[in-house]
Design an enzyme around this catalytic site. Structure first.
Site, PDB file in Angstrom:
ATOM      1  N   ALA A 119       0.852  -1.189   0.000  1.00 52.24           N
ATOM      2  CA  ALA A 119       0.000   0.000   0.000  1.00 52.24           C
ATOM      3  C   ALA A 119       0.883   1.232   0.000  1.00 52.24           C
ATOM      4  O   ALA A 119       2.019   1.208   0.484  1.00 52.24           O
ATOM      5  CB  ALA A 119      -0.918   0.016   1.216  1.00 52.24           C
ATOM      6  N   ASP A 120       0.353   2.289  -0.557  1.00 53.16           N
ATOM      7  CA  ASP A 120       1.043   3.573  -0.518  1.00 53.16           C
ATOM      8  C   ASP A 120       0.008   4.657  -0.261  1.00 53.16           C
ATOM      9  O   ASP A 120      -1.119   4.583  -0.776  1.00 53.16           O
ATOM     10  CB  ASP A 120       1.771   3.844  -1.836  1.00 53.16           C
ATOM     11  CG  ASP A 120       2.738   5.011  -1.702  1.00 53.16           C
ATOM     12  OD1 ASP A 120       3.815   4.809  -1.112  1.00 53.16           O
ATOM     13  OD2 ASP A 120       2.415   6.121  -2.162  1.00 53.16           O
TER      14      ASP A 120
END
Length: 244
Positions: A119-120
């Site tokens: 995830a970012d």
């Protein structure tokens, strides 16, 4: 409909996964998390998912003409693919605590047999300016000054892979800050809390006092929209385990 944030905003105490019907709770017990984020690790643990963390090392420079949402989607994908493609070498080089050693024993040497998730999260202004992690205290103050008395956006992209199948999602939450005084910004920066966070703030920490309201998912601002992520995890888990 915007959500008012109490002055001492707190993350929900009950695990979101407990609110799901029984048919929604079939999730992997362990995933490879392409991140060192303690916040994402904690959120996944609420869903009963343990994580084996392997940080990725990619170039996070924004491409010319790349929109904020395109950027965050690309970074999540590249983080996962880096760890997936270099899995054996990264696993061998990863530091081992007693807990990590026990978790590692549950992983397969074949990457396709493990569930990967990356995830970012990015913070971006109404003008489309992306505010990454601050380089230093002065940069943190500059970013917080931009967010003061204004609306901004927090986008988190999630990319997952299991048994050769990939899935992704993106969630955006709108956040409004109260006007911040120079003294408030100075005190918050001195706490060191902003230094490892996109946009130079953590909504679950001292910056909770800066937030007038949000529209969207609270945990998305923390770093992972858990309820929205749990469902595609479950779907991919079931799809990957379906008899061929």
């Amino acid at each position: 409909q915007a959500t008012q944030i109490p002055q001492a905003a707190q993350a929900p105490q009950a695990a979101i996964i407990n609110t799901l019907p029984p048919s929604q709770t079939e999730l992997p017990s362990l995933i490879v998390l392409a991140s060192q984020s303690p916040r994402r690790k904690e959120l996944l643990l609420r869903a009963g998912i343990s994580t084996y963390c392997i940080p990725s090392h990619i170039n996070e420079t924004k491409h010319v003409q790349e929109s904020p949402k395109a950027l965050v989607e690309r970074l999540a994908r590249e983080k996962l693919l880096y760890v997936y493609d270099h899995f054996s070498d990264l696993l061998a080089a990863n530091a081992q605590t007693e807990t990590e050693t026990a978790l590692r024993a549950q992983l397969s040497s074949n990457p396709d047999k493990n569930f990967f998730l990356a995830a970012d999260t990015i913070v971006w202004t109404e003008a489309g300016q992306v505010l990454g992690k601050p380089k230093d205290a002065a940069d943190a103050k500059r970013k917080l000054s931009l967010l003061s008395d204004a609306k901004h956006h927090v986008s988190t992209a999630v990319y997952m892979r299991y048994q050769g199948i990939s899935r992704s999602l993106i969630e955006t939450t709108d956040v409004w800050f109260y006007p911040l005084s120079a003294q408030e910004i100075e005190a918050y920066v001195l706490s060191k809390d902003p230094m490892d966070k996109a946009g130079a703030y953590g909504i679950q920490g001292g910056a909770a006092l800066f937030v007038e309201k949000i529209s969207g998912n609270y945990e998305n601002v923390v770093g992972l929209p858990l309820a929205h992520t749990a469902r595609p995890i479950r779907k991919l888990w079931q799809e990957g385990n379906r008899p061929k």
